[in-house]
Write an enzyme that holds these catalytic residues in place. Structure first.
Site, PDB file in Angstrom:
ATOM      1  N   CYS A 189       0.831  -1.203   0.000  1.00 43.30           N
ATOM      2  CA  CYS A 189       0.000   0.000   0.000  1.00 43.30           C
ATOM      3  C   CYS A 189       0.866   1.254   0.000  1.00 43.30           C
ATOM      4  O   CYS A 189       0.627   2.189  -0.766  1.00 43.30           O
ATOM      5  CB  CYS A 189      -0.924  -0.022   1.214  1.00 43.30           C
ATOM      6  SG  CYS A 189      -2.223   1.228   1.172  1.00 43.30           S
ATOM      7  N   CYS A 190       1.899   1.261   0.846  1.00 37.96           N
ATOM      8  CA  CYS A 190       2.807   2.408   0.899  1.00 37.96           C
ATOM      9  C   CYS A 190       3.526   2.611  -0.439  1.00 37.96           C
ATOM     10  O   CYS A 190       3.724   3.739  -0.879  1.00 37.96           O
ATOM     11  CB  CYS A 190       3.834   2.217   2.010  1.00 37.96           C
ATOM     12  SG  CYS A 190       3.197   2.425   3.687  1.00 37.96           S
ATOM     13  N   CYS A 199      -1.145   8.590   6.985  1.00 38.26           N
ATOM     14  CA  CYS A 199      -2.494   8.258   6.537  1.00 38.26           C
ATOM     15  C   CYS A 199      -3.400   8.021   7.758  1.00 38.26           C
ATOM     16  O   CYS A 199      -2.959   7.504   8.788  1.00 38.26           O
ATOM     17  CB  CYS A 199      -2.465   7.012   5.661  1.00 38.26           C
ATOM     18  SG  CYS A 199      -1.638   7.260   4.067  1.00 38.26           S
ATOM     19  N   CYS A 218      -3.650   4.541   9.467  1.00 37.87           N
ATOM     20  CA  CYS A 218      -2.364   4.005   9.919  1.00 37.87           C
ATOM     21  C   CYS A 218      -1.702   4.881  10.983  1.00 37.87           C
ATOM     22  O   CYS A 218      -0.525   4.702  11.289  1.00 37.87           O
ATOM     23  CB  CYS A 218      -1.412   3.850   8.741  1.00 37.87           C
ATOM     24  SG  CYS A 218      -2.001   2.705   7.477  1.00 37.87           S
ATOM     25  N   CYS A 271       7.723   3.655   5.710  1.00 36.71           N
ATOM     26  CA  CYS A 271       6.885   3.400   4.540  1.00 36.71           C
ATOM     27  C   CYS A 271       7.708   3.096   3.302  1.00 36.71           C
ATOM     28  O   CYS A 271       7.179   2.646   2.293  1.00 36.71           O
ATOM     29  CB  CYS A 271       5.973   4.597   4.278  1.00 36.71           C
ATOM     30  SG  CYS A 271       6.876   6.114   3.910  1.00 36.71           S
TER      31      CYS A 271
END
Length: 251
Positions: A118-119, A201, A204, A229
């Protein structure tokens, strides 16, 4: 710059303060220099310094699509305060769609692999576009922020992006950051007042508890050594990542 020149520069700037480091970077790289901002306190300090020294240097941020509302408010507030325009880079929507449809909206809670995926899609890919054509970037890293950042140097070679990375606040303590913000009336993220020393985010990031590390609220379900990240960990960035979404197990 090669590694030997970077070593010489670090020796030269060993006792330099943040402003002197920025002066060197501006003189050395000029229009090829850029500031990457997460809109956190450190990056707001650097933005203020740049606006006073070299307002033509581009400041950009990454909109992952999962940011706090307060982050967007600060972008507008900062633009208005400095009469500037922070450039915003977004992830590729096709990659985001494929990832979410195959792995789920909140895939990052299920494994470190998912979270790094995702990062990578939401941050690393747009970061590479932001760096296109540049020779150096400015970061707000401080050594005391995390155990993953204790060996960071004032000037480094970013192998993954082929850029020089400059960390003017590397030796600053947290109280120095806030003293600067207070004295210079720098706009800052309102979640800092609610126990969020590090803000990324929304899903997170959480507020930290008294006595916790300043990065404890980032990816709090993971071990401390994994809490980056990919923007600042060279080992995570050395190899271009290619995800085969259809063959990854849904978790």
């Amino acid at each position: 710059m090669d590694r030997k020149e970077i070593e010489r520069v670090n020796e030269k700037l060993a006792k330099a303060d943040a402003r002197e480091t920025l002066d060197w970077a501006i003189e050395r790289f000029g229009a090829d220099l850029v500031l990457s901002s997460s809109m956190g306190a450190e990056d707001q300090v650097l933005t203020d310094m740049l606006m006073k020294k070299a307002p033509s240097v581009e400041v950009f941020t990454l909109d992952t699509g999962r940011l706090f509302p307060e982050t967007y408010q600060l972008i507008d507030e900062t633009n208005e305060f400095y009469k500037t325009k922070i450039k915003i880079y977004f992830p590729d929507y096709k990659q985001v769609e494929e990832m979410v449809n195959n792995k789920g909206v909140n895939l990052f809670y299920h494994s470190v692999e998912n979270r790094k995926m995702c990062c990578h899609i939401r941050k690393i890919e747009p970061l590479k576009r932001a760096f296109s054509g540049r020779k150096a970037w400015i970061s707000g890293l401080r050594r005391e922020q995390s155990i993953t950042r204790t060996e960071v140097q004032r000037v480094e070679w970013d192998e993954a992006n082929g850029l020089v990375k400059i960390n003017p606040l590397i030796d600053w303590k947290e109280d120095q950051v806030w003293d600067y913000i207070t004295v210079n009336h720098v706009p800052y993220h309102k979640l800092h007042d609610k126990g969020y020393p590090s803000i990324g985010c929304q899903p997170c990031t959480r507020a930290v508890k008294p006595g916790e590390d300043v990065r404890a609220g980032r990816w709090w379900w993971e071990d401390p050594e994994h809490k980056e990240c990919g923007l600042h960990v060279q080992d995570d960035l050395k190899t271009e990542v290619s995800f085969d979404f259809k063959n990854l197990d849904k978790k």
